[in-house]
Each structure stands twice: as C-alpha cells, then as structure tokens.
Motif scaffolding. Sequence first.
Motif, short mmCIF file in Angstrom:
data_model
loop_
_atom_site.label_atom_id
_atom_site.label_comp_id
_atom_site.label_asym_id
_atom_site.label_seq_id
_atom_site.Cartn_x
_atom_site.Cartn_y
_atom_site.Cartn_z
N CYS A 159 8.48 0.93 -7.88
CA CYS A 159 9.70 1.44 -7.26
C CYS A 159 10.79 0.39 -7.44
CB CYS A 159 9.43 1.68 -5.78
SG CYS A 159 10.90 2.14 -4.83
N LEU B 116 2.18 2.27 -8.94
CA LEU B 116 3.49 2.84 -9.20
C LEU B 116 4.52 1.74 -8.95
CD1 LEU B 116 2.97 6.09 -7.14
CD2 LEU B 116 2.70 5.83 -9.60
N THR C 47 0.83 -1.20 0.00
CA THR C 47 0.00 0.00 0.00
C THR C 47 0.87 1.26 0.00
OG1 THR C 47 -0.07 0.17 2.40
CG2 THR C 47 -1.79 -1.19 1.34
N GLN C 48 0.26 2.36 -0.39
CA GLN C 48 0.95 3.64 -0.37
C GLN C 48 1.40 3.98 1.05
OE1 GLN C 48 -1.24 6.79 -2.30
NE2 GLN C 48 -0.12 8.39 -1.24
N GLN C 49 0.55 3.70 2.02
CA GLN C 49 0.89 3.99 3.41
C GLN C 49 2.10 3.18 3.86
OE1 GLN C 49 -0.17 6.34 5.53
NE2 GLN C 49 1.40 5.58 6.92
N PHE D 104 4.43 1.94 1.95
CA PHE D 104 5.58 2.50 1.23
C PHE D 104 6.11 3.74 1.95
CE2 PHE D 104 7.20 5.48 -2.01
CZ PHE D 104 8.26 4.74 -2.49
N CYS D 105 5.22 4.68 2.27
CA CYS D 105 5.62 5.93 2.92
C CYS D 105 6.22 5.68 4.31
CB CYS D 105 4.44 6.89 3.03
SG CYS D 105 3.90 7.53 1.44
N ILE E 261 3.50 -0.24 -5.82
CA ILE E 261 2.81 0.50 -4.77
C ILE E 261 1.40 0.80 -5.25
CG2 ILE E 261 2.75 2.62 -3.42
CD1 ILE E 261 6.00 1.70 -4.86
N GLN E 262 0.41 0.33 -4.49
CA GLN E 262 -1.00 0.61 -4.78
C GLN E 262 -1.32 1.97 -4.16
OE1 GLN E 262 -3.61 -1.67 -6.18
NE2 GLN E 262 -4.61 0.31 -6.34
N ALA E 263 -1.44 3.00 -4.99
CA ALA E 263 -1.70 4.35 -4.50
C ALA E 263 -3.15 4.46 -4.02
CB ALA E 263 -1.43 5.37 -5.59
N GLU E 264 -3.40 5.46 -3.20
CA GLU E 264 -4.74 5.67 -2.64
C GLU E 264 -5.78 5.93 -3.72
OE1 GLU E 264 -4.15 8.72 0.29
OE2 GLU E 264 -3.17 7.33 1.68
N ASP E 265 -5.37 6.48 -4.87
CA ASP E 265 -6.32 6.73 -5.95
C ASP E 265 -6.51 5.52 -6.86
OD1 ASP E 265 -4.03 6.59 -7.53
OD2 ASP E 265 -4.17 8.65 -8.27
#
Length: 67
Positions: A43, A41, A10-12, A14-15, A33-37
């Motif tokens: 990496c 993406l 998830t994006q979270q 990843f961050c 990375i599965q972004a919130e929208d």
Amino acid sequence: MKLPGINVITQQEFCSHIEDDDFLYKYGNPVAIQAEDGSILVCMAIEYYEHMIGKTIENKIEPRGSI
C-alpha cells in the motif's frame, strides 16, 4: 518474504487503521500488508506511485467527503 526498508503489518491492523488520518505517517509509505492467506500486498500513497512511474494517474477515486 523479506522486504528491506518496508514496514510489514497484518491484514487486520491494515483494515482497522486504513482510514486514520495519520496512517501513512504511522505505518510508512509504502507499507506491506501480510494477508491472512500469506500473500503480501503493498500500500502506498497515489502521489508516491505517480512519482515512481513518472506520470499522473487519471480517474483517481476522490476521498470521502471531498465534493
């Protein structure tokens, strides 16, 4: 989207972990990375990308603390 052989996080996640020293070892290289929208993406280490395209990338950003 199905990405064969690539871990998806998830994006979270990843961050929260991108600055971990063992990030690529723990999550994979490359990692999706599965972004919130809903977008995906990818990496990967710059060295892996350079190997894939067969040339060196100029003007790399230096990691923090490496001056």
